[in-house]
Design a protein around this motif. Sequence first.
Motif, short mmCIF file in Angstrom:
data_model
loop_
_atom_site.label_atom_id
_atom_site.label_comp_id
_atom_site.label_asym_id
_atom_site.label_seq_id
_atom_site.Cartn_x
_atom_site.Cartn_y
_atom_site.Cartn_z
N GLY A 46 -46.92 3.94 -28.21
CA GLY A 46 -47.93 3.21 -26.94
C GLY A 46 -46.95 3.02 -25.87
O GLY A 46 -47.63 3.09 -24.84
N ARG A 47 -45.80 2.40 -26.06
CA ARG A 47 -44.91 1.96 -25.10
C ARG A 47 -44.50 3.00 -24.07
O ARG A 47 -44.64 3.28 -22.87
CB ARG A 47 -43.81 1.35 -25.55
N ALA A 48 -44.40 4.34 -24.54
CA ALA A 48 -43.99 5.43 -24.01
C ALA A 48 -45.44 5.92 -23.08
O ALA A 48 -45.25 6.26 -21.88
CB ALA A 48 -43.62 6.62 -24.77
N ARG A 49 -46.55 5.85 -23.62
CA ARG A 49 -47.90 5.98 -23.11
C ARG A 49 -48.11 5.06 -21.88
O ARG A 49 -48.42 5.66 -20.68
CB ARG A 49 -48.96 6.30 -23.85
N ALA A 50 -47.96 3.74 -22.05
CA ALA A 50 -47.83 2.90 -20.91
C ALA A 50 -46.82 3.09 -19.72
O ALA A 50 -47.14 2.74 -18.72
CB ALA A 50 -47.79 1.50 -21.68
N LEU A 51 -45.79 3.56 -20.35
CA LEU A 51 -44.56 3.77 -19.10
C LEU A 51 -44.94 4.86 -18.33
O LEU A 51 -45.14 4.98 -17.29
CB LEU A 51 -43.30 4.24 -19.69
N GLN A 52 -45.82 6.10 -19.02
CA GLN A 52 -46.29 7.04 -18.06
C GLN A 52 -47.23 6.90 -17.27
O GLN A 52 -47.48 7.25 -16.16
CB GLN A 52 -46.85 8.18 -19.11
N ALA A 53 -48.28 5.99 -17.79
CA ALA A 53 -49.22 5.26 -16.83
C ALA A 53 -48.45 4.50 -15.60
O ALA A 53 -48.89 4.90 -14.36
CB ALA A 53 -50.19 4.61 -17.60
N LEU A 54 -47.71 3.74 -16.09
CA LEU A 54 -47.01 2.74 -14.90
C LEU A 54 -46.56 3.67 -13.89
O LEU A 54 -46.28 3.52 -12.60
CB LEU A 54 -46.25 1.88 -15.66
N TYR A 55 -45.58 4.76 -14.48
CA TYR A 55 -44.97 5.55 -13.58
C TYR A 55 -45.83 6.10 -12.55
O TYR A 55 -45.52 6.42 -11.39
CB TYR A 55 -44.03 6.59 -14.28
N ALA A 56 -46.93 6.94 -13.18
CA ALA A 56 -47.97 7.44 -12.37
C ALA A 56 -48.40 6.64 -11.34
O ALA A 56 -48.67 6.91 -9.96
CB ALA A 56 -48.88 8.08 -13.03
N ALA A 57 -48.95 5.33 -11.77
CA ALA A 57 -49.50 4.46 -10.71
C ALA A 57 -48.29 4.09 -9.61
O ALA A 57 -48.71 3.70 -8.49
CB ALA A 57 -49.93 3.17 -11.37
N ASP A 58 -47.27 3.85 -10.03
CA ASP A 58 -46.09 3.45 -8.96
C ASP A 58 -45.93 4.71 -8.09
O ASP A 58 -45.69 4.01 -6.80
CB ASP A 58 -44.81 3.28 -9.85
N LEU A 59 -46.02 5.80 -8.31
CA LEU A 59 -45.93 7.06 -7.50
C LEU A 59 -47.18 7.05 -6.81
O LEU A 59 -47.17 7.51 -5.45
CB LEU A 59 -45.73 8.06 -8.17
N ARG A 60 -48.34 6.49 -7.07
CA ARG A 60 -49.60 6.72 -6.36
C ARG A 60 -49.95 5.36 -5.64
O ARG A 60 -49.75 5.43 -4.40
CB ARG A 60 -50.56 7.28 -7.28
N ASP A 61 -50.46 4.66 -6.65
CA ASP A 61 -51.23 3.14 -6.08
C ASP A 61 -51.26 2.36 -7.31
O ASP A 61 -52.20 2.38 -8.10
CB ASP A 61 -52.76 3.63 -5.57
N LEU A 62 -50.33 1.28 -7.33
CA LEU A 62 -50.28 0.46 -8.32
C LEU A 62 -51.50 -0.47 -8.46
O LEU A 62 -51.75 -0.84 -9.33
CB LEU A 62 -48.91 -0.49 -8.09
N THR A 63 -52.27 -0.59 -7.38
CA THR A 63 -53.43 -1.51 -7.63
C THR A 63 -54.54 -0.49 -8.15
O THR A 63 -55.46 -1.30 -8.61
CB THR A 63 -54.22 -1.80 -6.07
N GLN A 64 -54.24 0.52 -8.39
CA GLN A 64 -55.26 1.42 -9.20
C GLN A 64 -54.66 1.57 -10.67
O GLN A 64 -55.27 2.54 -11.34
CB GLN A 64 -55.64 2.77 -8.45
N LEU A 65 -53.92 0.77 -11.21
CA LEU A 65 -53.14 0.99 -12.63
C LEU A 65 -54.12 1.27 -13.56
O LEU A 65 -54.25 2.11 -14.26
CB LEU A 65 -52.28 -0.23 -12.59
N ARG A 66 -55.11 0.46 -13.69
CA ARG A 66 -56.02 0.68 -14.71
C ARG A 66 -56.77 2.09 -14.80
O ARG A 66 -56.95 2.90 -15.82
CB ARG A 66 -57.21 -0.45 -14.81
N LYS A 67 -57.30 2.36 -13.64
CA LYS A 67 -57.90 3.50 -13.53
C LYS A 67 -56.97 4.92 -13.41
O LYS A 67 -57.26 5.79 -14.36
CB LYS A 67 -58.36 3.75 -12.18
N ILE A 68 -55.79 4.82 -13.19
CA ILE A 68 -54.68 5.93 -13.34
C ILE A 68 -54.37 5.84 -14.93
O ILE A 68 -54.28 7.12 -15.31
CB ILE A 68 -53.47 5.66 -12.49
N ALA A 69 -54.26 4.94 -15.63
CA ALA A 69 -53.90 4.83 -16.80
C ALA A 69 -54.94 5.56 -17.87
O ALA A 69 -54.71 6.25 -18.70
CB ALA A 69 -53.76 3.38 -17.54
N THR A 70 -56.34 5.13 -17.41
CA THR A 70 -57.26 5.70 -18.24
C THR A 70 -57.32 7.42 -17.65
O THR A 70 -57.53 8.00 -19.00
CB THR A 70 -58.65 5.34 -17.66
#
Length: 171
Positions: free
Chosen positions: A42-66
């Motif tokens: 789960g931590r690895a998955r959360a990291l993948q979502a955080l990384y993707a949001a960091d590269l795109r738009d951190l304000t859209q973190l929940r949407k990107i994580a989904t």
Amino acid sequence: MTNMQDDAFWDTPVQEPLAPRAGRRSRGNRAATKVERVETRGRARALQALYAADLRDLTQLRKIATHVFDDLAVDPEERQFASRLVATVADKCAELDADLAQVTNNWRLERLGAIERSVLRLAAAELDRNETPVKVVLQEAVHLAERYGTTRSARFVNGVLDAYARKLGRL
């Protein structure tokens, strides 16, 4: 004229590699047979979502994580754990970043690599939730930094999170 020492070297039988001691496994074998815990995945998955949001738009973190979790077909238990961590980062990102900035000597968070920044945010969120022992959070964060970054990343993350946990009075 040939050198007898050289000829003797090439004519000797090749030594077979040493076998591991009985009852002990080498690191490679243990890693291949070890099953990771749901929280670790789960931590690895959360990291993948955080990384993707960091590269795109951190304000859209929940949407990107989904999207990340859907694209990777993340197991429901992993997704639940990862989603809680992602939600904490989404809700408290500015606060977590400010707290981390206080313990990153001579480094602004913006100057860090996306992996290091994401791992630090993830660990800070998990420490904030106060559901996991501090040593486990630090160990898992260092493991993620080394796995997805470098050995230098892992040492840096370890130092920052140690200082952060001390600042929180948790170490």
